[in-house]
Enzyme design. Structure first.
Site, mmCIF file in Angstrom:
data_model
loop_
_atom_site.group_PDB
_atom_site.id
_atom_site.type_symbol
_atom_site.label_atom_id
_atom_site.label_comp_id
_atom_site.label_asym_id
_atom_site.label_seq_id
_atom_site.Cartn_x
_atom_site.Cartn_y
_atom_site.Cartn_z
ATOM 1 C CG ASP A 86 -1.952 1.019 1.120
ATOM 2 O OD1 ASP A 86 -2.156 1.463 0.027
ATOM 3 O OD2 ASP A 86 -2.671 1.148 2.188
ATOM 4 C CG ASN A 119 1.963 1.394 -5.188
ATOM 5 O OD1 ASN A 119 3.200 1.289 -4.671
ATOM 6 N ND2 ASN A 119 1.315 0.571 -5.923
ATOM 7 N NE ARG A 155 -4.285 7.030 -6.926
ATOM 8 C CZ ARG A 155 -4.168 6.920 -5.863
ATOM 9 N NH1 ARG A 155 -3.655 7.641 -4.672
ATOM 10 N NH2 ARG A 155 -4.218 5.683 -5.343
ATOM 11 C CG HIS A 181 -0.381 2.172 -9.419
ATOM 12 N ND1 HIS A 181 -0.675 1.762 -8.290
ATOM 13 C CD2 HIS A 181 -1.164 3.024 -9.805
ATOM 14 C CE1 HIS A 181 -1.865 2.386 -7.594
ATOM 15 N NE2 HIS A 181 -2.147 3.188 -8.594
ATOM 16 C CG ASN A 184 -7.797 -1.986 -5.258
ATOM 17 O OD1 ASN A 184 -7.040 -2.626 -4.930
ATOM 18 N ND2 ASN A 184 -8.204 -0.881 -4.361
ATOM 19 N NE ARG A 200 -7.461 2.075 -5.564
ATOM 20 C CZ ARG A 200 -6.251 2.239 -5.043
ATOM 21 N NH1 ARG A 200 -5.338 2.643 -5.632
ATOM 22 N NH2 ARG A 200 -6.147 1.868 -3.766
ATOM 23 N NE ARG A 216 -8.211 1.047 5.646
ATOM 24 C CZ ARG A 216 -7.633 2.090 5.733
ATOM 25 N NH1 ARG A 216 -7.465 2.745 6.789
ATOM 26 N NH2 ARG A 216 -6.993 2.421 4.524
ATOM 27 C CG LEU A 217 -6.691 -7.327 8.478
ATOM 28 C CD1 LEU A 217 -7.673 -8.606 8.901
ATOM 29 C CD2 LEU A 217 -5.430 -8.039 7.790
HETATM 30 C C1 IPE Z 1 -5.264 -2.573 0.017
HETATM 31 O O1 IPE Z 1 -4.939 -1.205 -0.336
HETATM 32 C C2 IPE Z 1 -5.150 -3.078 -1.303
HETATM 33 C C3 IPE Z 1 -4.039 -3.323 -1.878
HETATM 34 C C4 IPE Z 1 -2.956 -3.223 -1.300
HETATM 35 C C5 IPE Z 1 -4.030 -3.825 -3.227
HETATM 36 P P1 IPE Z 1 -6.183 -0.036 -0.384
HETATM 37 O O2 IPE Z 1 -5.466 1.324 -0.469
HETATM 38 O O3 IPE Z 1 -7.051 -0.394 -1.639
HETATM 39 O O4 IPE Z 1 -7.109 -0.094 0.806
HETATM 40 P P2 IPE Z 1 -7.793 0.890 1.483
HETATM 41 O O5 IPE Z 1 -8.779 1.412 0.592
HETATM 42 O O6 IPE Z 1 -6.989 1.825 2.049
HETATM 43 O O7 IPE Z 1 -8.520 0.180 2.700
HETATM 44 C C1 IPE Z 2 -1.731 0.214 -3.336
HETATM 45 O O1 IPE Z 2 -1.214 1.524 -3.535
HETATM 46 C C2 IPE Z 2 -1.594 -0.257 -4.710
HETATM 47 C C3 IPE Z 2 -3.150 -0.708 -5.008
HETATM 48 C C4 IPE Z 2 -4.239 -0.605 -4.242
HETATM 49 C C5 IPE Z 2 -3.078 -1.331 -6.358
HETATM 50 P P1 IPE Z 2 -2.509 2.771 -3.441
HETATM 51 O O2 IPE Z 2 -2.865 2.976 -5.013
HETATM 52 O O3 IPE Z 2 -3.440 2.120 -2.468
HETATM 53 O O4 IPE Z 2 -1.799 3.829 -2.941
HETATM 54 P P2 IPE Z 2 -2.380 5.027 -1.765
HETATM 55 O O5 IPE Z 2 -2.839 4.121 -0.607
HETATM 56 O O6 IPE Z 2 -3.347 5.498 -2.540
HETATM 57 O O7 IPE Z 2 -1.406 6.190 -1.544
HETATM 58 MG MG MG Z 3 -4.001 2.754 -0.609
#
Ligand code: IPE
Ligand code: IPE
Ligand code: MG
Length: 249
Positions: free
Chosen positions: A32, A34, A45, A49, A80, A83, A203-204
């Site tokens: 998490d 990225n 963003r 990734h 996801n 998004r 969180r999980l």
């Molecule tokens: C959890 O991260 C999912 C992945 C790492 C793929 P998220 O960024 O999607 O989770 P939330 O929305 O903060 O709970």
């Molecule tokens: C985790 O990074 C990657 C995926 C969920 C695919 P995020 O995209 O959730 O990055 P933040 O949490 O918004 O910084």
């Molecule tokens: Mg995230």
């Protein structure tokens, strides 16, 4: 001199681990942060990734070097999809990029097997094909298994397992925990011992709800693209210390 000690400890954290002692056999990582990593650098963003993908490759290699038997990587959750389409498409295309021939060659040279957990039927057909290809081409490898959680959600994992399990059992009163969990995406694989989440969130987020029942949880504020080997050692070190404390108790 305190600063010297801290520096030394940081630098030599690998040496603080007893590599013949308690080690996690299965590590699960919620990659998490990225997006925040990129935004803080004034980048889109997608750049986060992309950088996260490079870190993922390095992490597979460092886990392999350190004798970890199984690694589960949360790459795309069932949530996801909410998004923006552009971001979702970018992440999915990165997966295709990952399974390009050069990667397969590298995985095979290192005896690493790839599996996917989650409902991959929701991905575009060419993506599914690329996923099946990497699974097929690495099936015979036995050194380490990497499970990519793609369109994975702990709740949907449990619901699909209930459906399959009930289909197979006329008498539901006979279903035990051990029998039920065979139907989860993770099937007969051992549960994760150590669950790591980067980015400071604790969180999980719907990851391995059943399987993580007894996992040790380890958090770092570092954003996923900045995850490195020292942090992996710090997590393994803490895991080992906790196991030793549990034995002493
Ligand atoms: C959890 O991260 C999912 C992945 C790492 C793929 P998220 O960024 O999607 O989770 P939330 O929305 O903060 O709970
Ligand atoms: C985790 O990074 C990657 C995926 C969920 C695919 P995020 O995209 O959730 O990055 P933040 O949490 O918004 O910084
Ligand atoms: Mg995230």
């Amino acid at each position: 001199m305190k600063w010297l000690c801290v520096h030394k400890e940081d630098h030599d954290i690998r040496k603080t681990i007893d590599w013949n002692g308690y080690l996690p056999k299965h590590i699960a990582i919620m990659m998490d942060g990225n997006g925040r990593w990129a935004t803080r650098r004034g980048l889109p963003r997608s750049a986060g990734h992309y950088a996260g993908m490079q870190t993922m490759r390095e992490t597979i290699s460092m886990c392999h070097r350190n004798g970890i038997a199984s690694l589960t990587l949360y790459a795309f959750s069932t949530e996801n999809w909410k998004r923006p389409k552009e971001e979702v498409d970018y992440i999915i295309n990165l997966v295709i990029e990952f399974v390009e021939d050069a990667t397969v060659l590298e995985l095979n040279q290192n005896n690493i097997k790839v599996e996917f957990i989650g409902d991959i039927s929701k991905f575009p057909l060419d993506t599914q094909e690329a996923m099946r290809k990497v699974v097929d081409l690495t099936q015979a490898n036995s050194g380490m298994t990497v499970y990519f959680a793609m369109n994975y959600g702990g709740k949907s994992d449990i619901v699909q397992a209930i459906k399959l399990c009930v289909e197979e059992h006329n008498d539901v009163s006979k279903i035990s925990e051990a029998e039920f969990e065979k139907f989860l995406y993770t099937g007969h694989n051992p549960a994760p011992d150590l669950l790591i989440r980067t980015s400071g969130e604790k969180r999980l987020s719907n990851f391995l709800l059943w399987q993580a029942a007894y996992a040790e949880l380890w958090f770092t504020d570092v954003m996923w693209p900045d995850f490195n080997e020292q942090l992996l050692y710090a997590a393994i070190h803490d895991y080992q210390q906790r196991k030793l404390r549990a034995l002493d108790a």
